[in-house]
Write an enzyme that holds these catalytic residues in place. Structure first.
Site, short mmCIF file in Angstrom:
data_model
loop_
_atom_site.label_atom_id
_atom_site.label_comp_id
_atom_site.label_asym_id
_atom_site.label_seq_id
_atom_site.Cartn_x
_atom_site.Cartn_y
_atom_site.Cartn_z
N GLY A 45 6.09 -0.43 1.03
CA GLY A 45 5.33 -1.02 -0.07
C GLY A 45 4.53 0.06 -0.77
N GLN A 50 -1.54 4.07 -6.13
CA GLN A 50 -1.25 5.15 -5.18
C GLN A 50 -0.57 6.34 -5.84
OE1 GLN A 50 0.43 2.18 -2.12
NE2 GLN A 50 -0.36 3.82 -0.86
N CYS A 93 -0.24 3.40 5.95
CA CYS A 93 -0.36 3.46 4.50
C CYS A 93 0.01 4.87 4.05
CB CYS A 93 -1.80 3.15 4.10
SG CYS A 93 -2.07 3.18 2.33
N LEU A 94 0.82 4.95 2.98
CA LEU A 94 1.23 6.27 2.50
C LEU A 94 0.03 7.08 2.01
CD1 LEU A 94 4.50 5.26 0.59
CD2 LEU A 94 4.30 6.35 2.84
N HIS A 135 -1.68 -6.28 2.01
CA HIS A 135 -2.04 -4.85 2.04
C HIS A 135 -1.96 -4.25 0.63
CE1 HIS A 135 -1.58 -0.68 4.04
NE2 HIS A 135 -1.34 -0.46 2.77
N GLU A 136 -0.87 -4.56 -0.09
CA GLU A 136 -0.69 -3.97 -1.43
C GLU A 136 -1.66 -4.57 -2.45
OE1 GLU A 136 0.89 -1.32 -1.45
OE2 GLU A 136 1.96 -1.61 0.43
N HIS A 139 -4.86 -2.93 -2.29
CA HIS A 139 -4.89 -1.66 -3.03
C HIS A 139 -5.32 -1.89 -4.49
CE1 HIS A 139 -3.45 1.59 -0.50
NE2 HIS A 139 -2.40 0.90 -0.10
NI NI Z 1 -1.14 1.26 1.58
#
Ligand code: NI
Length: 171
Positions: A45, A50, A93-94, A135-136, A139
């Site tokens: 995701g 990001q 998370c990236l 989660h997204e 963000h």
């Molecule tokens: Ni993340």
């Protein structure tokens, strides 16, 4: 299409609230870059913030390694309802590389979103999709998964990344 660099903590942009995509606004090029970046990482995701774009756009692909891609795009996603029941997943998370922690979240959520043609949809997400969408969507509101763990653990993680960023800036 291009692979974009992924912001990592403590980049302050990750704490900003993303703007809604306007009706008729074309975000196809952004979505293409997001998928390319997400597959390259690899991740399941990605939120536009990001890659430094403060728009409410999320890409998801929950296909396993040996399965064909199952790209899903969520524009202006919002959580309409949440179940009382929780489920726990070990999240990563990236933007916080190599950190994994258990997070409890509502197990089922109803999510309203628009597709690339501006059409509105609602889905009942459960399992990994429910966790991933929450989660997204976090963000898009400047919230990170480490905000859902203990302050002690969070502080330790943020400190480590802040030190590393300072070291990198000094080089
Ligand atoms: Ni993340």
């Amino acid at each position: 299409m291009a692979i974009r660099s992924i912001l990592t903590i403590p980049d302050p942009r990750l704490r900003l609230v993303s703007e809604p995509v306007a009706p008729g606004e074309d975000v196809r090029a952004l979505v293409d870059d997001m998928f390319e970046t997400m597959y390259d990482a690899p991740g399941i995701g990605l939120a536009a913030v990001q890659i430094g774009v403060l728009k409410r756009v999320v890409t998801v692909d929950l296909a396993k390694k040996d399965e064909p891609h199952q790209p899903q795009v969520f524009i202006n996603p919002e959580i309409i309802t949440r179940s009382d029941g929780l489920s726990t997943y070990e999240e990563g998370c990236l933007s916080i590389p190599d950190v994994h922690e258990d997070v409890d979240r509502p197990a089922v959520t109803r999510v309203r979103y628009a597709d690339l043609d501006g059409k509105t949809h609602e889905i009942d997400a459960e399992g990994l999709l429910a966790t991933c969408l929450q989660h997204e969507i976090d963000h898009l509101n400047g919230v990170l998964f480490i905000d859902h763990i203990s302050k002690l653990k969070r502080d330790r993680i943020v400190k480590k990344f802040t030190k590393a960023a300072k070291r990198a800036a000094a080089e």
